[in-house]
Motif scaffolding. Sequence first.
Motif, PDB file in Angstrom:
ATOM      1  N   ILE A 127     -38.786 -29.547  57.796  1.00  0.00           N
ATOM      2  CA  ILE A 127     -39.184 -30.360  59.011  1.00  0.00           C
ATOM      3  C   ILE A 127     -40.634 -30.262  59.610  1.00  0.00           C
ATOM      4  O   ILE A 127     -41.197 -30.992  59.637  1.00  0.00           O
ATOM      5  CB  ILE A 127     -38.275 -30.678  60.112  1.00  0.00           C
ATOM      6  CG1 ILE A 127     -36.829 -31.325  59.516  1.00  0.00           C
ATOM      7  CG2 ILE A 127     -38.710 -31.290  61.193  1.00  0.00           C
ATOM      8  CD1 ILE A 127     -35.686 -31.204  60.361  1.00  0.00           C
ATOM      9  N   THR A 128     -40.794 -28.868  59.876  1.00  0.00           N
ATOM     10  CA  THR A 128     -42.103 -28.583  60.358  1.00  0.00           C
ATOM     11  C   THR A 128     -43.336 -28.980  59.402  1.00  0.00           C
ATOM     12  O   THR A 128     -44.311 -29.346  59.770  1.00  0.00           O
ATOM     13  CB  THR A 128     -42.076 -27.051  60.521  1.00  0.00           C
ATOM     14  OG1 THR A 128     -41.176 -26.483  61.336  1.00  0.00           O
ATOM     15  CG2 THR A 128     -43.379 -26.575  60.777  1.00  0.00           C
ATOM     16  N   ALA A 129     -42.844 -28.575  58.212  1.00  0.00           N
ATOM     17  CA  ALA A 129     -44.013 -29.090  57.091  1.00  0.00           C
ATOM     18  C   ALA A 129     -44.257 -30.740  57.075  1.00  0.00           C
ATOM     19  O   ALA A 129     -45.558 -31.258  56.968  1.00  0.00           O
ATOM     20  CB  ALA A 129     -43.562 -28.851  55.600  1.00  0.00           C
ATOM     21  N   GLY A 152     -37.552 -31.545  50.729  1.00  0.00           N
ATOM     22  CA  GLY A 152     -38.382 -32.020  51.737  1.00  0.00           C
ATOM     23  C   GLY A 152     -39.861 -32.546  51.809  1.00  0.00           C
ATOM     24  O   GLY A 152     -40.533 -33.277  52.359  1.00  0.00           O
ATOM     25  N   GLN A 153     -40.378 -31.983  50.701  1.00  0.00           N
ATOM     26  CA  GLN A 153     -41.754 -32.044  50.220  1.00  0.00           C
ATOM     27  C   GLN A 153     -41.583 -33.393  49.447  1.00  0.00           C
ATOM     28  O   GLN A 153     -42.807 -34.434  49.662  1.00  0.00           O
ATOM     29  CB  GLN A 153     -42.459 -31.080  49.485  1.00  0.00           C
ATOM     30  CG  GLN A 153     -42.646 -29.634  50.284  1.00  0.00           C
ATOM     31  CD  GLN A 153     -43.696 -28.892  49.660  1.00  0.00           C
ATOM     32  OE1 GLN A 153     -44.514 -29.120  48.894  1.00  0.00           O
ATOM     33  NE2 GLN A 153     -43.306 -27.572  49.760  1.00  0.00           N
ATOM     34  N   LEU A 154     -40.807 -33.530  48.897  1.00  0.00           N
ATOM     35  CA  LEU A 154     -40.645 -34.883  48.103  1.00  0.00           C
ATOM     36  C   LEU A 154     -40.338 -36.138  48.984  1.00  0.00           C
ATOM     37  O   LEU A 154     -41.028 -37.299  48.730  1.00  0.00           O
ATOM     38  CB  LEU A 154     -39.484 -34.785  47.126  1.00  0.00           C
ATOM     39  CG  LEU A 154     -39.079 -36.178  46.397  1.00  0.00           C
ATOM     40  CD1 LEU A 154     -40.413 -36.659  45.388  1.00  0.00           C
ATOM     41  CD2 LEU A 154     -37.928 -36.271  45.578  1.00  0.00           C
ATOM     42  N   MET A 155     -39.632 -35.602  50.120  1.00  0.00           N
ATOM     43  CA  MET A 155     -39.601 -36.712  51.300  1.00  0.00           C
ATOM     44  C   MET A 155     -40.758 -37.320  51.701  1.00  0.00           C
ATOM     45  O   MET A 155     -40.825 -38.666  52.106  1.00  0.00           O
ATOM     46  CB  MET A 155     -38.685 -36.130  52.599  1.00  0.00           C
ATOM     47  CG  MET A 155     -38.522 -37.133  53.668  1.00  0.00           C
ATOM     48  SD  MET A 155     -37.449 -36.203  54.891  1.00  0.00           S
ATOM     49  CE  MET A 155     -39.218 -35.520  55.561  1.00  0.00           C
ATOM     50  N   ASP A 156     -41.851 -36.503  51.939  1.00  0.00           N
ATOM     51  CA  ASP A 156     -43.064 -37.212  52.356  1.00  0.00           C
ATOM     52  C   ASP A 156     -43.590 -38.539  51.241  1.00  0.00           C
ATOM     53  O   ASP A 156     -44.033 -39.068  51.897  1.00  0.00           O
ATOM     54  CB  ASP A 156     -44.151 -36.019  52.624  1.00  0.00           C
ATOM     55  CG  ASP A 156     -43.925 -35.201  53.750  1.00  0.00           C
ATOM     56  OD1 ASP A 156     -43.200 -35.333  54.685  1.00  0.00           O
ATOM     57  OD2 ASP A 156     -44.141 -33.696  53.289  1.00  0.00           O
ATOM     58  N   ARG A 157     -43.440 -38.131  50.107  1.00  0.00           N
ATOM     59  CA  ARG A 157     -43.875 -39.016  49.120  1.00  0.00           C
ATOM     60  C   ARG A 157     -43.069 -40.593  49.180  1.00  0.00           C
ATOM     61  O   ARG A 157     -43.548 -41.461  49.155  1.00  0.00           O
ATOM     62  CB  ARG A 157     -44.151 -38.562  47.721  1.00  0.00           C
ATOM     63  CG  ARG A 157     -44.860 -37.406  47.661  1.00  0.00           C
ATOM     64  CD  ARG A 157     -46.300 -37.439  48.221  1.00  0.00           C
ATOM     65  NE  ARG A 157     -47.292 -36.150  48.256  1.00  0.00           N
ATOM     66  CZ  ARG A 157     -47.710 -35.973  47.360  1.00  0.00           C
ATOM     67  NH1 ARG A 157     -47.988 -36.583  46.100  1.00  0.00           N
ATOM     68  NH2 ARG A 157     -48.489 -34.608  47.293  1.00  0.00           N
ATOM     69  N   GLY A 203     -47.844 -34.901  56.473  1.00  0.00           N
ATOM     70  CA  GLY A 203     -46.214 -35.098  56.353  1.00  0.00           C
ATOM     71  C   GLY A 203     -46.199 -36.272  56.713  1.00  0.00           C
ATOM     72  O   GLY A 203     -46.734 -37.238  57.738  1.00  0.00           O
ATOM     73  N   VAL A 204     -44.960 -36.980  56.447  1.00  0.00           N
ATOM     74  CA  VAL A 204     -44.529 -38.304  56.766  1.00  0.00           C
ATOM     75  C   VAL A 204     -44.058 -38.721  58.149  1.00  0.00           C
ATOM     76  O   VAL A 204     -44.123 -39.665  58.795  1.00  0.00           O
ATOM     77  CB  VAL A 204     -43.522 -39.015  55.928  1.00  0.00           C
ATOM     78  CG1 VAL A 204     -42.095 -38.382  56.106  1.00  0.00           C
ATOM     79  CG2 VAL A 204     -43.172 -40.426  55.937  1.00  0.00           C
ATOM     80  N   LEU A 205     -43.821 -37.540  58.959  1.00  0.00           N
ATOM     81  CA  LEU A 205     -43.221 -37.364  60.124  1.00  0.00           C
ATOM     82  C   LEU A 205     -44.371 -37.542  61.302  1.00  0.00           C
ATOM     83  O   LEU A 205     -44.219 -37.618  62.564  1.00  0.00           O
ATOM     84  CB  LEU A 205     -42.388 -36.532  60.580  1.00  0.00           C
ATOM     85  CG  LEU A 205     -40.971 -36.297  59.528  1.00  0.00           C
ATOM     86  CD1 LEU A 205     -40.199 -35.101  60.098  1.00  0.00           C
ATOM     87  CD2 LEU A 205     -40.105 -37.711  59.766  1.00  0.00           C
ATOM     88  N   PHE A 206     -45.547 -37.033  60.614  1.00  0.00           N
ATOM     89  CA  PHE A 206     -46.911 -36.863  61.772  1.00  0.00           C
ATOM     90  C   PHE A 206     -47.232 -38.068  62.480  1.00  0.00           C
ATOM     91  O   PHE A 206     -47.403 -37.868  63.797  1.00  0.00           O
ATOM     92  CB  PHE A 206     -47.973 -36.359  60.986  1.00  0.00           C
ATOM     93  CG  PHE A 206     -49.031 -35.894  61.765  1.00  0.00           C
ATOM     94  CD1 PHE A 206     -49.368 -34.985  62.617  1.00  0.00           C
ATOM     95  CD2 PHE A 206     -49.993 -36.806  61.794  1.00  0.00           C
ATOM     96  CE1 PHE A 206     -50.254 -34.430  63.461  1.00  0.00           C
ATOM     97  CE2 PHE A 206     -51.325 -36.392  62.593  1.00  0.00           C
ATOM     98  CZ  PHE A 206     -51.211 -35.392  63.351  1.00  0.00           C
ATOM     99  N   PRO A 207     -47.122 -39.203  61.983  1.00  0.00           N
ATOM    100  CA  PRO A 207     -47.674 -40.320  62.802  1.00  0.00           C
ATOM    101  C   PRO A 207     -46.812 -40.601  64.050  1.00  0.00           C
ATOM    102  O   PRO A 207     -47.434 -41.471  64.984  1.00  0.00           O
ATOM    103  CB  PRO A 207     -47.516 -41.604  61.766  1.00  0.00           C
ATOM    104  CG  PRO A 207     -47.676 -40.882  60.442  1.00  0.00           C
ATOM    105  CD  PRO A 207     -46.963 -39.463  60.718  1.00  0.00           C
TER     106      PRO A 207
END
Length: 380
Positions: free
Chosen positions: A237-239, A301-306, A245-249
Amino acid sequence: MTENLITRRALRINQHPGIPLYLFALEAGEVDLVADVARISRDEAGKLLGYQRPEKKQHVKQILEYLDGDEVLFPNGLILALPSSVRFRGSRGPKPSDGLATIGMLEIPLPESREAPRPALIVDGQQRSLALARTRNAKLPITVAGFVSEDLHVQREQFLRVNTVSPLPSDLVSELLPEVNTQLPTKLSSRKLPAILVNALSQDGDSPFKGLIKQASTTASRKSETVVKDNSLLQAITASLSPSGVLFPYKDLSSGTIDTSTIRKILVVYWTAVRDTFPDAWGISPNKSRLMHGVGIRSMGQLMDRVMERVMFEVDINSDEAYSKVMAELALVEPYCRWTKGRWPEINYNWNELENITKHINILSNYLIRIYQKARMGAA
């Protein structure tokens, strides 16, 4: 000491306008009469209780061996959270205060029986307190700093601050952070949002992780059921909260506001689709499924961003279509995954050879993202 009262000469320190702070001494044998250890746990409704880690038996034994010796010098004091029922009477005389501290007598009420709850809680020094309760030098004077507050938020904040230099277990810190409402040091503050999200995923009924995350409050009887380490999910989640990351916005750095509701929804929708895409690999021991292992959680988790970046470009995360869309995206990588048996294509690792180390996380993440992007290009 009377039957239901301990009276000690004390200094009231003029530090916080709303929280009295006292310095005084107790006999080693009195500590157990005055203070309890607030063990971290959860009630049946999932509410967090306490904040202290489990007893370290070897540490307590070492302290006890020293306390039972001759000519003991033990300046390591305790920090207690005292109840509002304590009473302080300043001494009479021309100079009871020097502007920094006031001398007087402190009265601490005792429980009516040994089985009743103690009036105070130990904020710092629980291992020392356990040794003090068992030492044969029961009359040994022990220094105590006690602040008056029955507010668990205040106690947890002080507990975290006191233990900043000698780090607490990461799972304990992560579980306590969501319960602290005051301003925290920068290092701890940056960890609070991921901790809040992991706590929600662990407790909320619509979360695919409910009951599966191993936390500091997890009881011994439930440890076999909790197959996901909270730190793996915290790091994933931190990443995703970082600028790439997709959560940053959903973090407004200028105003300091965070759209926690949308972030939580993204996590629930994505990981629910992961669970349903790989049902045979979900909810079992990481020894039997690398999806539940740190390497699987971090890589997915990294795949989640894409995946979620594309999904949310096309549909509203709160719509009924979001889950179906994520399932369709994950179906592109599902045939290439080897979570519970076999050998991963191209990267040439057996399923159980992948470990939670940076090298393996990077290899698996890169592979999953590459397969996903190639499949997307083919689908287009």
